[in-house]
Design a protein around this motif. Structure first.
Motif, PDB file in Angstrom:
ATOM      1  N   ASP A 102     124.837 -43.742  37.479  1.00  0.00           N
ATOM      2  CA  ASP A 102     125.539 -43.027  36.910  1.00  0.00           C
ATOM      3  C   ASP A 102     125.553 -42.235  35.782  1.00  0.00           C
ATOM      4  OD1 ASP A 102     125.596 -45.358  35.215  1.00  0.00           O
ATOM      5  OD2 ASP A 102     127.782 -45.787  35.393  1.00  0.00           O
ATOM      6  N   SER A 103     126.217 -41.162  35.459  1.00  0.00           N
ATOM      7  CA  SER A 103     126.194 -40.612  34.380  1.00  0.00           C
ATOM      8  C   SER A 103     127.485 -39.752  33.813  1.00  0.00           C
ATOM      9  CB  SER A 103     125.112 -39.197  34.615  1.00  0.00           C
ATOM     10  OG  SER A 103     125.601 -38.467  35.641  1.00  0.00           O
ATOM     11  N   GLU A 104     127.420 -38.909  32.681  1.00  0.00           N
ATOM     12  CA  GLU A 104     128.745 -38.548  32.197  1.00  0.00           C
ATOM     13  C   GLU A 104     128.247 -37.284  31.308  1.00  0.00           C
ATOM     14  OE1 GLU A 104     132.021 -39.546  28.851  1.00  0.00           O
ATOM     15  OE2 GLU A 104     132.143 -40.904  30.470  1.00  0.00           O
ATOM     16  N   GLY A 105     128.821 -36.041  31.418  1.00  0.00           N
ATOM     17  CA  GLY A 105     128.789 -35.091  30.572  1.00  0.00           C
ATOM     18  C   GLY A 105     129.777 -35.062  29.570  1.00  0.00           C
ATOM     19  N   THR A 106     129.484 -34.771  28.057  1.00  0.00           N
ATOM     20  CA  THR A 106     130.534 -34.932  26.975  1.00  0.00           C
ATOM     21  C   THR A 106     130.641 -33.541  26.272  1.00  0.00           C
ATOM     22  OG1 THR A 106     128.763 -35.820  25.741  1.00  0.00           O
ATOM     23  CG2 THR A 106     130.258 -37.571  26.860  1.00  0.00           C
ATOM     24  N   VAL A 107     129.702 -32.776  26.164  1.00  0.00           N
ATOM     25  CA  VAL A 107     129.576 -31.503  25.343  1.00  0.00           C
ATOM     26  C   VAL A 107     128.952 -30.417  26.129  1.00  0.00           C
ATOM     27  CG1 VAL A 107     129.188 -30.373  23.016  1.00  0.00           C
ATOM     28  CG2 VAL A 107     129.707 -33.091  23.271  1.00  0.00           C
ATOM     29  N   ILE A 108     129.715 -29.360  26.056  1.00  0.00           N
ATOM     30  CA  ILE A 108     128.907 -28.054  26.601  1.00  0.00           C
ATOM     31  C   ILE A 108     129.057 -26.930  25.618  1.00  0.00           C
ATOM     32  CG2 ILE A 108     131.074 -26.937  27.720  1.00  0.00           C
ATOM     33  CD1 ILE A 108     129.124 -25.855  29.953  1.00  0.00           C
ATOM     34  N   THR A 109     127.842 -26.240  25.308  1.00  0.00           N
ATOM     35  CA  THR A 109     127.602 -25.307  24.261  1.00  0.00           C
ATOM     36  C   THR A 109     127.885 -23.847  25.052  1.00  0.00           C
ATOM     37  OG1 THR A 109     125.277 -24.953  24.895  1.00  0.00           O
ATOM     38  CG2 THR A 109     125.778 -26.412  23.255  1.00  0.00           C
ATOM     39  N   HIS A 110     127.947 -22.744  23.988  1.00  0.00           N
ATOM     40  CA  HIS A 110     128.328 -21.462  24.482  1.00  0.00           C
ATOM     41  C   HIS A 110     127.117 -21.085  25.737  1.00  0.00           C
ATOM     42  CE1 HIS A 110     131.226 -21.211  21.662  1.00  0.00           C
ATOM     43  NE2 HIS A 110     130.495 -21.078  20.621  1.00  0.00           N
ATOM     44  N   CYS A 111     125.999 -21.598  25.307  1.00  0.00           N
ATOM     45  CA  CYS A 111     124.789 -21.278  26.195  1.00  0.00           C
ATOM     46  C   CYS A 111     124.703 -22.224  27.497  1.00  0.00           C
ATOM     47  CB  CYS A 111     123.296 -21.334  25.188  1.00  0.00           C
ATOM     48  SG  CYS A 111     123.530 -20.601  23.847  1.00  0.00           S
ATOM     49  N   GLY A 112     125.559 -23.034  27.442  1.00  0.00           N
ATOM     50  CA  GLY A 112     125.638 -23.869  28.729  1.00  0.00           C
ATOM     51  C   GLY A 112     124.857 -25.015  28.920  1.00  0.00           C
ATOM     52  N   GLN A 113     124.153 -25.582  27.771  1.00  0.00           N
ATOM     53  CA  GLN A 113     123.382 -26.705  27.656  1.00  0.00           C
ATOM     54  C   GLN A 113     124.584 -27.906  27.406  1.00  0.00           C
ATOM     55  OE1 GLN A 113     120.977 -25.900  23.889  1.00  0.00           O
ATOM     56  NE2 GLN A 113     119.354 -26.033  25.366  1.00  0.00           N
ATOM     57  N   ILE A 114     124.200 -29.044  27.969  1.00  0.00           N
ATOM     58  CA  ILE A 114     125.052 -30.115  28.277  1.00  0.00           C
ATOM     59  C   ILE A 114     124.609 -31.355  27.860  1.00  0.00           C
ATOM     60  CG2 ILE A 114     126.424 -31.800  29.668  1.00  0.00           C
ATOM     61  CD1 ILE A 114     126.674 -29.137  31.382  1.00  0.00           C
ATOM     62  N   THR A 115     125.285 -32.253  26.743  1.00  0.00           N
ATOM     63  CA  THR A 115     124.639 -33.846  26.441  1.00  0.00           C
ATOM     64  C   THR A 115     125.594 -34.684  27.008  1.00  0.00           C
ATOM     65  OG1 THR A 115     123.660 -35.073  24.819  1.00  0.00           O
ATOM     66  CG2 THR A 115     125.488 -33.918  24.148  1.00  0.00           C
ATOM     67  N   GLY A 116     125.270 -35.879  27.083  1.00  0.00           N
ATOM     68  CA  GLY A 116     125.989 -37.093  27.535  1.00  0.00           C
ATOM     69  C   GLY A 116     125.173 -38.074  27.673  1.00  0.00           C
ATOM     70  N   TRP A 117     125.233 -38.990  28.533  1.00  0.00           N
ATOM     71  CA  TRP A 117     124.575 -40.133  28.936  1.00  0.00           C
ATOM     72  C   TRP A 117     124.388 -40.270  30.317  1.00  0.00           C
ATOM     73  CZ3 TRP A 117     126.784 -43.728  31.878  1.00  0.00           C
ATOM     74  CH2 TRP A 117     128.132 -43.668  32.132  1.00  0.00           C
ATOM     75  N   ALA A 118     123.082 -41.092  30.735  1.00  0.00           N
ATOM     76  CA  ALA A 118     122.906 -41.332  32.095  1.00  0.00           C
ATOM     77  C   ALA A 118     122.122 -42.578  32.248  1.00  0.00           C
ATOM     78  CB  ALA A 118     122.064 -40.073  32.941  1.00  0.00           C
ATOM     79  N   ALA A 119     122.093 -43.075  33.305  1.00  0.00           N
ATOM     80  CA  ALA A 119     121.479 -44.550  33.508  1.00  0.00           C
ATOM     81  C   ALA A 119     120.178 -44.041  34.046  1.00  0.00           C
ATOM     82  CB  ALA A 119     122.242 -45.046  34.691  1.00  0.00           C
ATOM     83  N   THR A 120     119.316 -44.961  33.464  1.00  0.00           N
ATOM     84  CA  THR A 120     117.751 -44.807  33.962  1.00  0.00           C
ATOM     85  C   THR A 120     117.293 -45.724  35.000  1.00  0.00           C
ATOM     86  OG1 THR A 120     117.017 -46.309  32.445  1.00  0.00           O
ATOM     87  CG2 THR A 120     117.363 -44.327  31.479  1.00  0.00           C
ATOM     88  N   ALA A 121     116.138 -45.437  35.630  1.00  0.00           N
ATOM     89  CA  ALA A 121     115.752 -46.464  36.698  1.00  0.00           C
ATOM     90  C   ALA A 121     115.563 -48.012  36.113  1.00  0.00           C
ATOM     91  CB  ALA A 121     114.584 -45.878  37.262  1.00  0.00           C
ATOM     92  N   ALA A 122     115.202 -47.724  34.703  1.00  0.00           N
ATOM     93  CA  ALA A 122     114.876 -49.040  34.366  1.00  0.00           C
ATOM     94  C   ALA A 122     116.280 -49.936  33.955  1.00  0.00           C
ATOM     95  CB  ALA A 122     113.874 -49.152  33.025  1.00  0.00           C
ATOM     96  N   GLY A 123     117.291 -49.507  34.182  1.00  0.00           N
ATOM     97  CA  GLY A 123     118.421 -50.032  33.991  1.00  0.00           C
ATOM     98  C   GLY A 123     119.103 -49.759  32.705  1.00  0.00           C
ATOM     99  N   GLN A 124     118.705 -49.152  31.636  1.00  0.00           N
ATOM    100  CA  GLN A 124     119.193 -48.555  30.449  1.00  0.00           C
ATOM    101  C   GLN A 124     120.168 -47.216  30.668  1.00  0.00           C
ATOM    102  OE1 GLN A 124     116.054 -48.184  27.449  1.00  0.00           O
ATOM    103  NE2 GLN A 124     116.609 -50.287  26.711  1.00  0.00           N
ATOM    104  N   THR A 125     120.809 -47.022  29.635  1.00  0.00           N
ATOM    105  CA  THR A 125     121.566 -45.891  29.463  1.00  0.00           C
ATOM    106  C   THR A 125     121.139 -44.972  28.533  1.00  0.00           C
ATOM    107  OG1 THR A 125     123.624 -46.959  30.290  1.00  0.00           O
ATOM    108  CG2 THR A 125     123.926 -44.823  29.123  1.00  0.00           C
ATOM    109  N   HIS A 126     120.595 -43.665  28.809  1.00  0.00           N
ATOM    110  CA  HIS A 126     119.926 -42.922  27.587  1.00  0.00           C
ATOM    111  C   HIS A 126     120.744 -41.495  27.506  1.00  0.00           C
ATOM    112  CE1 HIS A 126     115.642 -44.564  27.811  1.00  0.00           C
ATOM    113  NE2 HIS A 126     116.333 -45.404  27.490  1.00  0.00           N
TER     114      HIS A 126
END
Length: 397
Positions: free
Chosen positions: A145-169
Motif C-alpha cells: 500500500d501507499s498514500e500521497g499526502t502533498v502535491i506541489t505546483h510542479c506536480g511532485q508528490i510525497t507520502g509513504w509507501a510499503a517496501t518489499a522488505a515490509g517497512q514503510t518509507h
C-alpha cells in the motif's frame, strides 16, 4: 459548556484537547450594495458558494486541499461513511472515482487542479494516486500500500509507501516514478514538500524504538537528515521554499507536546501561550508558523509565531477556545473559535484580529452557519464547513 467537535491532533494522536488558478481563473465582481443583514466586523466580505456533493452527508478538506481560483479537493462521505475523492474546479464538482476499489480520499491539490491522495484498488489495498483528468495509480515501493499526502505546483508528490522488505518509507514522486527516500532505520513518512523538491516528515529509528523529524533534498540525492528534537521524539509537518521547517515534539507517551521551528541547521522549541503544550500545523513562505497551544488558564488558543513571538489569535465573545487551521502567503489565518453555544469559522490578521466569518457574508443562504474554516488559498479563497455542508468563500476584489 461548549467544546470543539474534534480534538486537534497530529498523526501520532496527541493528547491535547480541543486535525481558477494558474491554469484558469475565477470571476470576481464588485459589491453592489454592501454586506447583507447580520453583525459586521472587520475584514473582507465574501460570497458564499456551496460545494455540491451529491449523495454526501459529510465533506472533508485538509489545509492542503485548496488552490488559487477556488479550486478545492477533498472527500465526500455518504451515510455509511465510505469516502469518495472530489474536485471542485471553480465552477462544478467532479467525482474522481477510484483505482478499482470502493473508496478514495483526496488530500492535496495544486493550482492546475491536479490532486493526490489514496484509493482502494481492485485487490482492496490502498494506493497513492495522481489525478490530472484521469486517476493514475502511483504504485508502491514493492509492498502492498501507499498514500500521497502533498502535491506541489510542479506536480511532485510525497507520502509513504510499503517496501518489499515490509517497512514503510517516505517517497518522492518526480512525475515518472516513486523514489524511495529511505529511513533512519525504521519506518518513515513524508509529511511536507516544498517547490524545490525538499521533503520533510518523520522516521523511526532501528526497531521503531524512537522517531525524529527528517529532511531530505531530492536535488542532492543525499540521505535523510535527522533534525533531532528539542526533547524526546519529533515530527516535521511542513516546510516552506526558504527551507524553514515546523512540527511538534514530545518526550514520551502521554507527555505534553511542544512546537518547533528548524532553520539554519538548528531545531528549537518555540514555546507556548503559557500552558504546558503546543502543536504546530503549518508554515507559510514568510516563516509564520500557525498551530494551537494551551494557555495558563487551561484553555486552548490558535497561535501565530513570527520567529520571535507567539501571538494568540484570541477568542470570540462568550467563548475561550480557538484553533488556527491554516495560513496563506499573506498571513491570513483561518480556523474556528467557540461562542457561548457553538463553533464558528474565523479568520485572523494582525490588522483586524480575530473575525467571525459569519458576519462577513454577502446574501448568505437562510439559516447558514459557518462552523469551521478548513483551508485558505493565497488569493484569499476559504473553504468552510457549514451546517449545510461544505462551502467556498470568495473574497470581493
Amino acid at each position: 459548556m461548549f467544546t470543539f467537535s474534534r480534538a486537534f491532533a497530529s498523526a501520532a494522536a496527541l493528547a491535547m484537547t480541543l486535525t481558477l488558478s494558474a491554469c484558469g481563473g475565477g470571476h470576481h465582481h464588485g459589491n453592489p450594495g454592501g454586506p447583507g443583514p447580520g453583525p459586521i466586523s472587520n475584514g473582507p466580505t465574501y460570497d458564499v458558494i456551496p460545494i455540491g456533493l451529491p449523495g454526501a452527508t459529510y465533506g472533508e478538506v485538509t489545509r492542503r486541499g485548496i488552490a488559487n481560483g477556488g479550486v478545492v479537493a477533498g472527500t465526500s462521505r455518504g451515510a455509511d461513511g465510505t469516502g469518495h475523492a472530489f474536485l471542485y474546479n471553480g465552477s462544478k464538482t467532479i467525482g474522481l472515482g477510484t483505482l478499482g476499489g470502493d473508496f478514495s480520499q483526496a488530500l492535496a491539490v495544486n493550482a492546475c487542479g491536479h490532486v493526490t491522495g489514496w484509493s482502494a484498488t481492485k485487490a482492496g489495498t490502498a494506493h497513492a494516486f495522481l489525478y490530472d483528468g484521469t486517476m493514475h495509480d502511483l504504485g508502491t515501493l514493492g509492498g502492498s500500500d501507499s498514500e500521497g499526502t502533498v502535491i506541489t505546483h510542479c506536480g511532485q508528490i510525497t507520502g509513504w509507501a510499503a517496501t518489499a522488505a515490509g517497512q514503510t518509507h517516505a517517497f518522492l514522486y518526480d512525475g515518472r516514478k516513486l523514489n524511495d527516500l529511505g529511513s533512519l532505520g525504521g519506518n518513515s513518512f513524508g509529511n511536507g514538500l516544498n517547490n524545490l523538491g525538499v521533503v520533510v516528515g518523520y522516521s523511526f529509528g532501528p526497531h521503531n524504538a524512537w522517531f525524529h523529524a527528517f529532511l531530505v533534498d531530492s536535488r542532492t540525492g543525499g540521505p535523510l537528515v535527522d533534525l533531532g528534537s528539542p526533547v524526546g521524539n519529533s515530527v516535521a509537518v511542513d516546510i516552506n521554499d526558504a527551507g524553514q521547517v515546523t512540527g511538534w515534539f514530545r518526550n514520551g507517551e502521554g507527555a505534553p507536546t511542544g512546537a518547533f521551528l528548524y532553520e539554519l541547521g538548528k531545531i528549537r522549541d518555540i514555546g507556548t501561550l503559557g500552558g504546558a503544550s503546543a502543536e504546530a500545523f503549518q508554515i507559510n513562505g514568510a516563516g509564520l508558523v500557525i498551530g494551537a497551544s494551551a494557555t495558563a488558564d487551561g484553555s486552548n488558543r490558535g497561535f501565530v509565531y513570527d520567529g520571535t513571538t507567539m501571538t494568540s489569535i484570541g477568542s470570540l465573545p462568550g467563548g475561550n477556545v480557538s484553533i488556527a487551521e491554516a495560513i496563506n502567503g499573506s498571513g491570513l489565518v483561518v480556523g474556528s473559535a467557540a461562542t457561548a453555544t457553538e463553533e464558528h469559522a474565523v479568520s485572523w490578521t494582525r490588522k483586524d484580529g480575530i473575525v467571525d466569518l459569519n458576519g462577513r457574508l454577502y446574501a448568505p443562504p437562510a439559516g447558514l452557519v459557518l462552523v469551521r474554516a478548513l483551508a485558505v488559498a493565497d488569493d484569499g479563497y476559504i473553504v468552510v464547513r457549514t451546517n449545510q455542508g461544505l462551502a467556498l468563500l470568495r473574497p470581493w476584489k
